[in-house]
Design an enzyme around this catalytic site. Structure first.
Site, PDB file in Angstrom:
ATOM      1  N   LYS A 115       0.824  -1.213   0.000  1.00 28.93           N
ATOM      2  CA  LYS A 115       0.000   0.000   0.000  1.00 28.93           C
ATOM      3  C   LYS A 115       0.851   1.253   0.000  1.00 28.93           C
ATOM      4  CE  LYS A 115      -4.222  -2.073   1.428  1.00 28.93           C
ATOM      5  NZ  LYS A 115      -4.840  -2.651   2.617  1.00 28.93           N
ATOM      6  N   LYS A 197      -7.171 -15.432 -12.534  1.00 29.79           N
ATOM      7  CA  LYS A 197      -8.526 -15.562 -12.005  1.00 29.79           C
ATOM      8  C   LYS A 197      -9.327 -14.309 -12.343  1.00 29.79           C
ATOM      9  CE  LYS A 197      -7.276 -15.959  -7.691  1.00 29.79           C
ATOM     10  NZ  LYS A 197      -7.461 -16.099  -6.249  1.00 29.79           N
ATOM     11  N   LYS A 200     -11.408  -7.875  -9.962  1.00 24.20           N
ATOM     12  CA  LYS A 200     -12.024  -6.586 -10.216  1.00 24.20           C
ATOM     13  C   LYS A 200     -11.063  -5.627 -10.896  1.00 24.20           C
ATOM     14  CE  LYS A 200     -13.227  -4.881  -6.585  1.00 24.20           C
ATOM     15  NZ  LYS A 200     -12.538  -4.041  -5.833  1.00 24.20           N
TER      16      LYS A 200
END
Ligand code: TRP
Length: 334
Positions: A115, A197, A200
């Site tokens: 992050k 996979k 989003k």
């Protein structure tokens, strides 16, 4: 005497739209657990503040994630379905756990480092202590099982560390929580572009969302990569073809899957036909969910009732834990 149910807790980030991978990976697990466990499922709205200080869309996102989970079968009567920010006790436990959380350890957490890379201009203390808040979410219900994906394993390990530290420093209050999934092997939902996979953030055209309209679903599936078909009987399937079969197994009948398996094996398969069939079966699967989501979103009074009822159940559980915590810590002056 009735055996007490074991406690399950998990958090769902309100990041908007759920996709087929979330459905088969996470939500189905929750839905199965709600029958046999005492379940607390929480929308992690406070966690999203660590990276998204702009809250304009927060309410809509919270509503959507609640509606999508309910539409997929999570029953607010059976589980406590609540918002993190409605459970004030979590903030109290978070504060206490912060005293057991060492800065050096937190700085080493891989999710923190990621992050920092993604948001170099907003490295706030909330981001550093993200795992402490998550530990508070779990420990506040003295949960034993936490249905989460592999990416959260590190956070669970940190949670166990704090639980043990607390128990050693004060008194035995917290059980150690572990990741738990119903199917030993989590169901993998491959993306439509033949790699990885459904997700989003990656290629949106390769991911089917529960909110996708019928035509969008058809378009995405018809665009999936194929080739001119096998030339030798009983060949091995290339990855991108195997993926189409995997998707078919999730939403089509076993007869349909077998029909196309056989056609593949004897080299008579026409991928156009297979994709058309898959698209129709996918539409049959997704569209009732999408309609239920929209009905729920249009009924704000219902959503408010769900949140209120969820908060009440969560508060009852949390307050019982916090009594033990305050007593163990000697914070009981009256
Ligand atoms: N960190 C989790 C995620 O990113 C969300 C979360 C917050 C959570 N609190 C939790 C998951 C407690 C399990 C238990 O997906």
């Amino acid at each position: 005497m009735k055996k007490e149910k074991e406690i399950v807790m998990s958090g769902i980030r309100p990041t908007g739209f759920l996709h087929l991978g979330n459905y088969f990976g996470a939500i189905q697990n929750y839905v199965k657990m709600q029958e046999d466990y005492e379940c607390y499922f929480m929308v992690a709205d406070l966690h999203s503040l660590t990276t998204h200080p702009d809250t304009k869309e927060l309410k809509a996102n919270v509503h959507r994630v609640l509606a999508e989970n309910i539409a997929c079968g999570l029953d607010p009567e059976k589980v406590a379905l609540y918002c993190q920010s409605h459970l004030y006790q979590t903030a109290e436990l978070y504060l206490y756990l912060n005293m057991l959380a060492y800065k050096g350890e937190l700085e080493k957490t891989p999710t923190f480092k990621d992050k920092v890379r993604q948001h170099p201009d907003n490295i706030n203390a909330g981001l550093l202590t993200y795992p402490v808040l998550m530990a508070a979410d779990i420990l506040i219900h003295r949960a034993k099982y936490v249905p989460v994906g592999k990416d959260q394993e590190q956070h669970l390990e940190i949670t166990r560390t704090y639980a043990n530290r607390f128990n050693h420093r004060y008194e035995e209050v917290f059980p150690e929580p572990f990741a738990f999934n119903f199917n030993n092997e989590l169901v993998k939902v491959p993306s439509l572009d033949g790699s990885g996979k459904m997700s989003k953030s990656e290629n949106q055209m390769a991911t089917i969302f529960l909110a996708d309209e019928d035509d969008a679903i058809r378009k995405k599936i018809m665009k999936a990569k194929t080739d001119s078909g096998p030339t030798l009987n009983n060949s091995l399937k290339p990855d991108y073809i195997e993926n189409l079969f995997l998707l078919m197994k999730l939403v089509s009948s076993s007869e349909t899957v077998k029909l196309f398996e056989d056609k593949f094996d004897n080299c008579t398969i026409r991928y156009g036909d297979m994709k058309k069939q898959l698209a129709e079966d996918m539409v049959q699967f997704i569209s009732p969910i999408r309609k239920r989501v929209n009905d729920i979103l249009n009924d704000e009074a219902y959503l408010q009732k769900v949140m209120k009822q969820g908060a009440e159940k969560a508060i009852a559980s949390a307050e019982a834990t916090m009594q033990k915590v305050r007593n163990a810590m000697g914070l009981n002056y009256f």
